[in-house]
Scaffold this active site. Structure first.
Site, PDB file in Angstrom:
ATOM      1  N   ASP A 194       0.867  -1.183   0.000  1.00  0.00           N
ATOM      2  CA  ASP A 194       0.000   0.000   0.000  1.00  0.00           C
ATOM      3  C   ASP A 194       0.900   1.230   0.000  1.00  0.00           C
ATOM      4  OD1 ASP A 194      -2.249   1.851   0.545  1.00  0.00           O
ATOM      5  OD2 ASP A 194      -3.345   0.033   1.038  1.00  0.00           O
ATOM      6  N   HIS A 237       2.041   1.877  -3.204  1.00  0.00           N
ATOM      7  CA  HIS A 237       1.114   2.840  -3.790  1.00  0.00           C
ATOM      8  C   HIS A 237       1.676   4.252  -3.790  1.00  0.00           C
ATOM      9  CE1 HIS A 237      -2.689   0.131  -3.041  1.00  0.00           C
ATOM     10  NE2 HIS A 237      -1.716  -0.495  -3.671  1.00  0.00           N
TER      11      HIS A 237
END
Length: 407
Positions: free
Chosen positions: A230, A253
């Site tokens: 993430d 991310h």
């Protein structure tokens, strides 16, 4: 070259530790977890021993109290809270050995599972060493609940490590592997540095943020490698004066501000500087994400000397954030995004749309500055482009051209 301000800040951090250790201040004896019954074979529950050792070190008077987690051992810990305030000015945890989480979810039964290892109200906390902290999170990734929940039940697995209301902390040199959720979460902390960390989890592992910063001020994250599932770093509501320098990120991310304004909340983030970072094959690059209907602001944010390597969506302002694309709504109210600078940025994009400035239709974004931003397509022969929606600002020496900015 690092800016003079960064060098000076790092120097001051070193001076603080050295002055405490060498300026004639009293140093308490060291406390080794083995002295309190820890076994360190990777199977025995060493939590009771760590609790006893922590009680001893936290109640010890002096300028520095030192807890040793020795090399050559692996300590299995169930969820633990290390609570302050402690009596020493500085509490130093030397992590030379390894720490692992339980192998099965059943071993979490009866514990609060929001956090595996939590530090609460410990001012002057110093954690350093070459040890590894393994969250063994894969048992949570497919099913984040304990037991057999009813269909549709939503659960949040434990964050590996949380620092809550810990001021003047320093964390250096550890490796974190495979957390159930985030590697490290900071909440309501003031004044702290995380440096020389390695935070690693598979790119497919859900919600395994590297470092989550929430409600915290005067935080520095330096010289670290983050490869996870993430956000490498996420800066959330109530945070200000945050400096992110020399981070290698990917997979993951990217580096994010937000998300902000969830469920119409009033959120504030300001004075963030992200400098000299490399993002490789990340899902997004540097991103500001806000929900429709929120209030507050995100302002005075600078992304400088960033390098993208085959990143998806390198530059994003997304004021229509709705990740599951379910019940997404348009509202007349939004977080106000302003004074955002992208400067000295280079790299390659896997997406044709390399720059996306999607601002709220009513509030808009203001004083968005792009200066010397050069992004090309990762696929030879393909072109990149920019997109704007109600974004106001200027762009100079930028490819792709950002002609869609409003005055």
């Amino acid at each position: 070259m690092w800016p003079k301000t960064i060098t000076m800040e790092l120097l001051l951090d070193v001076i603080v530790i050295l002055s405490v250790a060498t300026a004639g201040l009293s140093v308490t004896p060291s406390f080794n977890v083995l002295q309190y019954g820890a076994v360190g074979n990777g199977q025995t529950n060493d939590s009771p021993a760590f609790e006893k050792a922590w009680k001893a070190v936290c109640s010890s008077k002096g300028d520095i109290s030192k807890l040793i987690i020795p090399a050559g051992k692996t300590f299995m810990l169930k969820p633990l809270s290390f609570n302050g305030p402690c009596k020493s000015k500085y509490t130093y945890i030397q992590v030379l050995g390894n720490i692992v989480a339980p192998k099965t979810k059943s071993e979490y039964a009866g514990s609060h599972i929001n956090t595996w290892l939590g530090f609460n109200s410990v001012d002057g906390l110093i954690i350093s060493g070459k040890g590894t902290i393994d969250g063994r999170g894969s048992i949570w990734w497919q099913q984040p609940c304990l037991g057999n929940p009813a269909p549709g039940t939503k659960c949040r697995p434990p964050t590996a490590i949380t620092l809550n209301r810990c001021n003047r902390f320093q964390w250096k040199g550890l490796t974190s592997l495979n957390p159930a959720r985030s590697h490290i979460t900071l909440t309501s902390c003031n004044g702290g540095t995380l440096s020389n960390l390695r935070l690693i989890a598979p790119g497919t592992s859900p919600n395994t943020d590297g470092i989550d910063i929430s409600g915290s001020t005067n935080i520095k994250v330096l010289n670290s490698y983050i490869a996870t599932g993430d956000d490498c770093v996420a800066i959330s509501a109530g945070s200000s004066h945050i400096k992110i320098f020399a981070i290698t990120c990917g997979p993951g991310h990217g580096i994010s501000i937000g998300s902000l304004g969830t469920r119409g909340e009033t959120d504030i983030v300001e004075d963030v500087h992200v400098y000299n970072c490399t993002l490789t094959e990340t899902m997004t690059g540097v991103r500001i994400k806000t929900w429709q209907g929120g209030a507050g602001y995100a302002r005075n944010i600078t992304f400088e000397k960033i390098k993208f390597v085959r990143a998806n969506s390198p530059i994003i302002i997304d004021q229509f954030y709705c990740p599951n694309r379910v019940d997404c709504q348009n509202k007349t109210q939004a977080i106000r995004v302003s004074d955002v600078t992208y400067k000295g940025i280079i790299g390659t994009s896997l997406m044709d749309e390399a720059i996306n400035l999607s601002c709220d239709q009513n509030v808009g974004c203001y004083n968005i500055v792009l200066d010397r931003v050069y992004i090309q397509h990762a696929v030879p022969g393909r072109k990149v482009y920019s997109f704007c929606h109600n974004a106001h600002g200027t762009a100079s020496h930028t490819k792709p051209a950002v002609k869609c900015l409003l005055k």
